[in-house]
Design an enzyme around this catalytic site. Structure first.
Site, PDB file in Angstrom:
ATOM      1  CB  ILE A  26      -0.927  -0.071   1.160  1.00 10.20           C
ATOM      2  CG1 ILE A  26      -1.837  -1.185   1.048  1.00 10.20           C
ATOM      3  CG2 ILE A  26      -1.696   1.278   1.146  1.00 10.20           C
ATOM      4  CD1 ILE A  26      -2.887  -1.443   2.263  1.00 10.20           C
TER       5      ILE A  26
ATOM      6  CG  ASP B  57       9.500  -1.064   5.296  1.00 10.28           C
ATOM      7  OD1 ASP B  57      10.076  -1.706   5.964  1.00 10.28           O
ATOM      8  OD2 ASP B  57       8.543  -1.196   4.554  1.00 10.28           O
TER       9      ASP B  57
ATOM     10  CB  ALA C 246      -1.777   1.243   9.009  1.00  5.33           C
ATOM     11  NE  ARG C 247      -5.418  -4.441  11.184  1.00  5.45           N
ATOM     12  CZ  ARG C 247      -6.083  -4.445  10.109  1.00  5.45           C
ATOM     13  NH1 ARG C 247      -6.441  -3.399   9.432  1.00  5.45           N
ATOM     14  NH2 ARG C 247      -6.172  -5.528   9.348  1.00  5.45           N
TER      15      ARG C 247
ATOM     16  CG  ASP D 102     -10.549   3.548   6.155  1.00  5.55           C
ATOM     17  OD1 ASP D 102     -11.672   3.953   6.262  1.00  5.55           O
ATOM     18  OD2 ASP D 102     -10.145   2.356   5.728  1.00  5.55           O
TER      19      ASP D 102
ATOM     20  CD  GLU E  37     -11.959  -0.152  12.922  1.00 11.17           C
ATOM     21  OE1 GLU E  37     -12.367  -1.128  12.348  1.00 11.17           O
ATOM     22  OE2 GLU E  37     -10.814   0.594  12.466  1.00 11.17           O
TER      23      GLU E  37
ATOM     24  CG  HIS F  14     -11.646  -0.554   8.749  1.00 11.47           C
ATOM     25  ND1 HIS F  14     -10.970  -1.310   9.788  1.00 11.47           N
ATOM     26  CD2 HIS F  14     -10.833  -1.118   7.813  1.00 11.47           C
ATOM     27  CE1 HIS F  14      -9.875  -1.918   9.555  1.00 11.47           C
ATOM     28  NE2 HIS F  14      -9.668  -1.890   7.968  1.00 11.47           N
ATOM     29  CB  ILE F  15     -14.611   2.341   3.544  1.00 18.65           C
ATOM     30  CG1 ILE F  15     -14.212   3.546   3.710  1.00 18.65           C
ATOM     31  CG2 ILE F  15     -16.012   1.977   4.311  1.00 18.65           C
ATOM     32  CD1 ILE F  15     -14.921   4.637   2.898  1.00 18.65           C
ATOM     33  N   GLY F  16     -11.204   1.103   3.407  1.00 16.12           N
ATOM     34  CA  GLY F  16     -10.033   1.114   2.517  1.00 16.12           C
ATOM     35  C   GLY F  16     -10.303   0.247   1.340  1.00 16.12           C
ATOM     36  CB  ALA F  17     -10.124  -3.172   1.381  1.00 11.61           C
TER      37      ALA F  17
HETATM   38  P1  NAD Z   1       2.717  -4.840   3.353  1.00 12.56           P
HETATM   39  O1  NAD Z   1       3.275  -6.040   4.320  1.00 12.56           O
HETATM   40  O2  NAD Z   1       2.956  -5.015   2.149  1.00 12.56           O
HETATM   41  O3  NAD Z   1       3.675  -3.776   3.973  1.00 12.56           O
HETATM   42  C1  NAD Z   1       3.940  -3.387   5.268  1.00 12.56           C
HETATM   43  C2  NAD Z   1       5.150  -2.785   5.277  1.00 12.56           C
HETATM   44  O4  NAD Z   1       5.513  -2.265   6.485  1.00 12.56           O
HETATM   45  C3  NAD Z   1       6.180  -3.607   5.000  1.00 12.56           C
HETATM   46  O5  NAD Z   1       7.192  -3.580   3.902  1.00 12.56           O
HETATM   47  C4  NAD Z   1       7.135  -3.760   6.395  1.00 12.56           C
HETATM   48  O6  NAD Z   1       8.352  -3.991   6.355  1.00 12.56           O
HETATM   49  C5  NAD Z   1       6.988  -2.450   7.037  1.00 12.56           C
HETATM   50  N1  NAD Z   1       7.032  -2.151   8.369  1.00 12.56           N
HETATM   51  C6  NAD Z   1       6.617  -3.131   9.414  1.00 12.56           C
HETATM   52  N2  NAD Z   1       6.759  -2.472  10.569  1.00 12.56           N
HETATM   53  C7  NAD Z   1       7.348  -1.441  10.441  1.00 12.56           C
HETATM   54  C8  NAD Z   1       7.480  -0.266  11.133  1.00 12.56           C
HETATM   55  N3  NAD Z   1       7.529  -0.236  12.543  1.00 12.56           N
HETATM   56  N4  NAD Z   1       7.918   1.208  10.627  1.00 12.56           N
HETATM   57  C9  NAD Z   1       7.987   1.087   9.433  1.00 12.56           C
HETATM   58  N5  NAD Z   1       7.693  -0.006   8.352  1.00 12.56           N
HETATM   59  C10 NAD Z   1       7.163  -1.278   9.106  1.00 12.56           C
HETATM   60  O7  NAD Z   1       1.258  -4.609   3.984  1.00 12.56           O
HETATM   61  P2  NAD Z   1       0.161  -3.660   3.180  1.00 12.56           P
HETATM   62  O8  NAD Z   1      -0.635  -4.663   2.248  1.00 12.56           O
HETATM   63  O9  NAD Z   1       1.041  -2.594   2.481  1.00 12.56           O
HETATM   64  O10 NAD Z   1      -0.632  -3.205   4.336  1.00 12.56           O
HETATM   65  C11 NAD Z   1      -0.335  -2.140   5.259  1.00 12.56           C
HETATM   66  C12 NAD Z   1      -1.497  -1.776   6.398  1.00 12.56           C
HETATM   67  O11 NAD Z   1      -2.701  -1.678   5.773  1.00 12.56           O
HETATM   68  C13 NAD Z   1      -1.568  -3.058   7.225  1.00 12.56           C
HETATM   69  O12 NAD Z   1      -1.710  -2.864   8.587  1.00 12.56           O
HETATM   70  C14 NAD Z   1      -2.958  -3.771   6.790  1.00 12.56           C
HETATM   71  O13 NAD Z   1      -3.744  -4.270   7.852  1.00 12.56           O
HETATM   72  C15 NAD Z   1      -3.511  -2.181   6.500  1.00 12.56           C
HETATM   73  N6  NAD Z   1      -4.886  -2.390   5.472  1.00 12.56           N
HETATM   74  C16 NAD Z   1      -5.772  -1.552   5.910  1.00 12.56           C
HETATM   75  C17 NAD Z   1      -6.930  -1.553   4.720  1.00 12.56           C
HETATM   76  C18 NAD Z   1      -8.130  -0.624   5.151  1.00 12.56           C
HETATM   77  O14 NAD Z   1      -9.097  -1.015   4.860  1.00 12.56           O
HETATM   78  N7  NAD Z   1      -7.958   0.446   5.714  1.00 12.56           N
HETATM   79  C19 NAD Z   1      -6.799  -2.670   3.714  1.00 12.56           C
HETATM   80  C20 NAD Z   1      -5.851  -3.106   3.626  1.00 12.56           C
HETATM   81  C21 NAD Z   1      -4.789  -3.165   4.545  1.00 12.56           C
END
Ligand code: NAD
Length: 319
Positions: free
Chosen positions: A158, A177, A246-247, A271, A276, A294-297
């Site tokens: 993302i 990262d 993210a979370r 989001d 929640e 929480h509608i990102g996806a």
């Molecule tokens: P991903 O695993 O592809 O990327 C996450 C990145 O974070 C990795 O490259 C990892 O090395 C890095 N990372 C880990 N700990 C870290 C830290 N402390 N500081 C900096 N970087 C760090 O995951 P993604 O698919 O890009 O998803 C990212 C987040 O988005 C997840 O938490 C996921 O749950 C959330 N998400 C939210 C929604 C939504 O509806 N809002 C939808 C999908 C995913």
């Protein structure tokens, strides 16, 4: 016929692909307390969930016929993944399917905050003659994104997708990262050649000190503690914009409200929330917050890709 229970629903594309591959797919929602009985009495071999249904040790132990657990989406906090795998159950998710949709929502929040669209939308339906002028003045202090710096914390799927939109807007991009040195970001431009930009990651402190917009795309830290508290916000530029898709809990919400009130943080696009589905009202109702539930996806395109990816992985596993 192998039975698949999609307890939190599945896209029509995913359902059709599973049916075409010869699976018996059940899409009714079974309540959490009825789930074990339902899986056992119906000989369910694959259980598909999104974020609502939880799959914990008790269910895994009580359902010996379960061969596969599938999560439509990324985060698997609602599944005891290692425990299930230890029992020989296949656990799958669809990590790549929703990145673009989340990135577009992130930019929705950024544009919203840069031009006060969130506050304006809330006030305009009841605007009167005199108030129109007052709102025009209040919301007439917008900023352009071109030339500003976005700091992306977490440069995975993302985060990298967000970088594409930022580059397209003319923003400079920095990323932090700890598990990555650099990433090649390729922009596909309609009618022109692809353009690839290599972005080297930087350190956390310089990113938060220099960015106009800071956006989080990390998993929830294992210790459950926020990455951003008052101490980190104090190091940011005055008026910086924070985005969290993210979370919930990656940003300390109480500290964020204090920083929005003081003006240290200029706005927040959120989001995801600590609590929640009942987020703090003083956060989601804050005039400097652009909030979504929480509608990102949650786009048709992402849900279709999620369903199709699940169907492909399930077919591959059982065949
Ligand atoms: P991903 O695993 O592809 O990327 C996450 C990145 O974070 C990795 O490259 C990892 O090395 C890095 N990372 C880990 N700990 C870290 C830290 N402390 N500081 C900096 N970087 C760090 O995951 P993604 O698919 O890009 O998803 C990212 C987040 O988005 C997840 O938490 C996921 O749950 C959330 N998400 C939210 C929604 C939504 O509806 N809002 C939808 C999908 C995913």
């Amino acid at each position: 016929m192998i039975k698949v229970l999609a307890n939190d629903g599945i896209s029509p594309e995913g359902e059709s692909a599973l049916k075409a591959a010869g699976f018996d797919i059940i899409t009714e929602n079974v309540s959490q307390d009825q789930l074990i009985d339902n899986i056992n009495s119906n000989d369910i071999a694959a259980l598909l969930v999104r974020s609502a249904t939880t799959v914990r040790e008790d269910l895994i132990n009580a359902c010996p016929g379960l061969k596969l657990i599938g999560r439509g989406g990324v985060g698997m906090d609602n599944i005891d993944v290692e425990y299930a795998r230890g029992k020989g159950i296949e656990v799958i998710n669809t990590p790549a399917s929703s990145s673009q949709s989340v990135a577009e929502l992130v930019f929705g929040h950024i544009f919203s905050l840069a031009r006060s669209i969130n506050s304006s939308n809330a006030k305009m339906p009841t605007v009167g003659d005199t108030e129109f002028k007052a709102l025009k003045k209040a919301y007439g202090k917008g900023v352009e994104l071109r030339g500003r710096q976005i700091g992306i914390i977490g440069f995975g799927r993302i985060g990298q997708s967000v970088a594409k939109y930022a580059l397209g807007c003319g923003m400079s991009v920095v990323a932090y990262d700890p598990y990555m040195d650099s990433a090649d970001i390729t922009l596909q431009i309609a009618g022109a050649d692809d353009v690839t930009v290599t972005i080297k990651t930087t350190d956390f402190d310089s990113l938060i000190a220099t960015s106009d917009v800071i956006t989080f795309h990390v998993p929830m830290p294992a210790d459950g503690k926020p990455l951003i508290n008052t101490a980190e916000m104090e190091k940011m530029k005055d008026g910086a914009i924070l985005i969290n898709a993210a979370r919930g809990g990656v940003i300390n919400e109480a500290d964020l409200i204090a920083a929005l009130d003081s003006g240290k943080i200029g706005g927040a696009g959120l989001d995801v929330f600590e609590n929640e589905p009942t987020p703090r009202m003083d956060l989601v109702g804050h005039s400097k917050v652009s909030a979504t539930p929480h509608i990102g996806a949650a786009t048709g395109e992402a849900q279709a890709r999620i369903g199709t990816e699940l169907a492909e992985k399930i077919s591959a596993f059982f065949n």
